[in-house]
Design a protein around this motif. Structure first.
Motif, PDB file in Angstrom:
ATOM      1  N   GLU A  90       0.831  -1.210   0.000  1.00  0.00           N
ATOM      2  CA  GLU A  90       0.000   0.000   0.000  1.00  0.00           C
ATOM      3  C   GLU A  90       0.862   1.256   0.000  1.00  0.00           C
ATOM      4  O   GLU A  90       0.568   2.232  -0.703  1.00  0.00           O
ATOM      5  N   MET A 137       2.367   1.684  -3.554  1.00  0.00           N
ATOM      6  CA  MET A 137       1.371   2.064  -4.558  1.00  0.00           C
ATOM      7  C   MET A 137       0.889   3.494  -4.348  1.00  0.00           C
ATOM      8  O   MET A 137       0.734   4.259  -5.309  1.00  0.00           O
ATOM      9  N   THR A 138       0.666   3.869  -3.099  1.00  0.00           N
ATOM     10  CA  THR A 138       0.202   5.226  -2.811  1.00  0.00           C
ATOM     11  C   THR A 138       1.244   6.256  -3.228  1.00  0.00           C
ATOM     12  O   THR A 138       0.931   7.252  -3.895  1.00  0.00           O
ATOM     13  N   ASP A 165       3.580  -5.353 -10.065  1.00  0.00           N
ATOM     14  CA  ASP A 165       2.864  -4.146  -9.648  1.00  0.00           C
ATOM     15  C   ASP A 165       1.374  -4.264  -9.971  1.00  0.00           C
ATOM     16  O   ASP A 165       0.516  -3.902  -9.159  1.00  0.00           O
ATOM     17  N   GLN A 215      -0.384  -6.638  -7.650  1.00  0.00           N
ATOM     18  CA  GLN A 215      -0.568  -6.071  -6.313  1.00  0.00           C
ATOM     19  C   GLN A 215      -1.801  -5.169  -6.258  1.00  0.00           C
ATOM     20  O   GLN A 215      -2.489  -5.118  -5.235  1.00  0.00           O
ATOM     21  N   ILE A 216      -2.104  -4.475  -7.348  1.00  0.00           N
ATOM     22  CA  ILE A 216      -3.322  -3.667  -7.387  1.00  0.00           C
ATOM     23  C   ILE A 216      -4.541  -4.578  -7.269  1.00  0.00           C
ATOM     24  O   ILE A 216      -5.473  -4.308  -6.504  1.00  0.00           O
ATOM     25  N   ARG A 217      -4.534  -5.674  -8.005  1.00  0.00           N
ATOM     26  CA  ARG A 217      -5.658  -6.614  -7.938  1.00  0.00           C
ATOM     27  C   ARG A 217      -5.787  -7.228  -6.550  1.00  0.00           C
ATOM     28  O   ARG A 217      -6.889  -7.573  -6.117  1.00  0.00           O
ATOM     29  N   ARG A 252      -8.201  -5.284  -4.507  1.00  0.00           N
ATOM     30  CA  ARG A 252      -9.574  -5.156  -4.980  1.00  0.00           C
ATOM     31  C   ARG A 252     -10.428  -6.288  -4.423  1.00  0.00           C
ATOM     32  O   ARG A 252      -9.934  -7.219  -3.798  1.00  0.00           O
TER      33      ARG A 252
END
Length: 214
Positions: free
Chosen positions: A116, A119-120, A179, A182-184, A187
């Motif tokens: 997190e 990504m942020t 990357d 990691q977003i998925r 979700r």
């Protein structure tokens, strides 16, 4: 009557306090971003004054450097993989690249707060005014240069085609795939990062070329 030794408060060392600051700030930045981060809120969360906080971090940008240098970039590294003693990391001919990426994916999956955070900051740092803008621009070069300090065990076909020096596009694609996975992961419904990576590994490191080098 003076308090007994059992009731005395533990005085943190400088290293312990810095680690506490980094842990608290990691959670705050991961959830709310760096741009809106209040140093006073960080100080309150760790139980010191803002002046005391600045003693450890210097400036707000100094805190950002701590988050990236001490919290993110120095964990889950190829050296950590070697130190784990995994046979795929300690082979006399070098480290297995597919095995290292599996290690890194599992490491990150067990530490969602680090994903997190990254990504942020990565989204915020698309703004040229962000203090980490240049760092993220330079990151592919930095990662490649760092990985290139290690010896990797590669299939004969790769060695015949030029060896490690030809691997940069594949390494960058692997990191970009990671990357995206990691977003998925964040979700709904959530996915297993390690299971998702197994699908990517089959594409990026196909059989039979990589079968004996995993």
């Amino acid at each position: 009557m003076p308090p007994s030794s059992s009731t005395k408060r533990h005085r943190m060392t400088a290293a312990e306090r810095r680690e506490q600051i980094v842990e608290v700030a990691t959670e705050m930045v991961a959830k709310h971003g760096f741009n809106g981060l209040s140093l006073q809120e960080v100080a309150d969360a760790v139980g010191i004054t803002q002046a005391g906080l600045l003693h450890y971090i210097g400036t707000k940008d100094g805190l950002l450097e701590l988050l990236l240098d001490d919290r993110y970039d120095r964990q889950g590294t190829p050296q950590d993989f070697i130190d784990s003693g995994d046979p795929a990391a300690t082979h006399p001919e070098g480290i297995s690249l597919p095995a290292y990426f599996r290690y890194l994916v599992a490491f990150n999956e067990a530490r969602p707060e680090l994903m997190e955070l990254y990504m942020t900051l990565g989204v915020e740092a698309t703004d040229p005014r962000h203090p980490a803008y240049e760092r993220f621009i330079d990151r592919p070069d930095q990662v490649w240069d760092y990985y290139s300090t290690f010896t990797w065990r590669l299939p004969p076909e790769v060695m015949a085609a030029g060896g490690w020096e030809t691997m940069r596009p594949l390494v960058e694609m692997a990191i970009e795939a990671m990357d995206g996975a990691q977003i998925r992961f964040f979700r709904r419904p959530p996915i297993s990062l390690t299971e998702e990576w197994a699908r990517w590994e089959a594409v990026l490191f196909p059989s039979p070329v990589w079968d004996d080098y995993r």
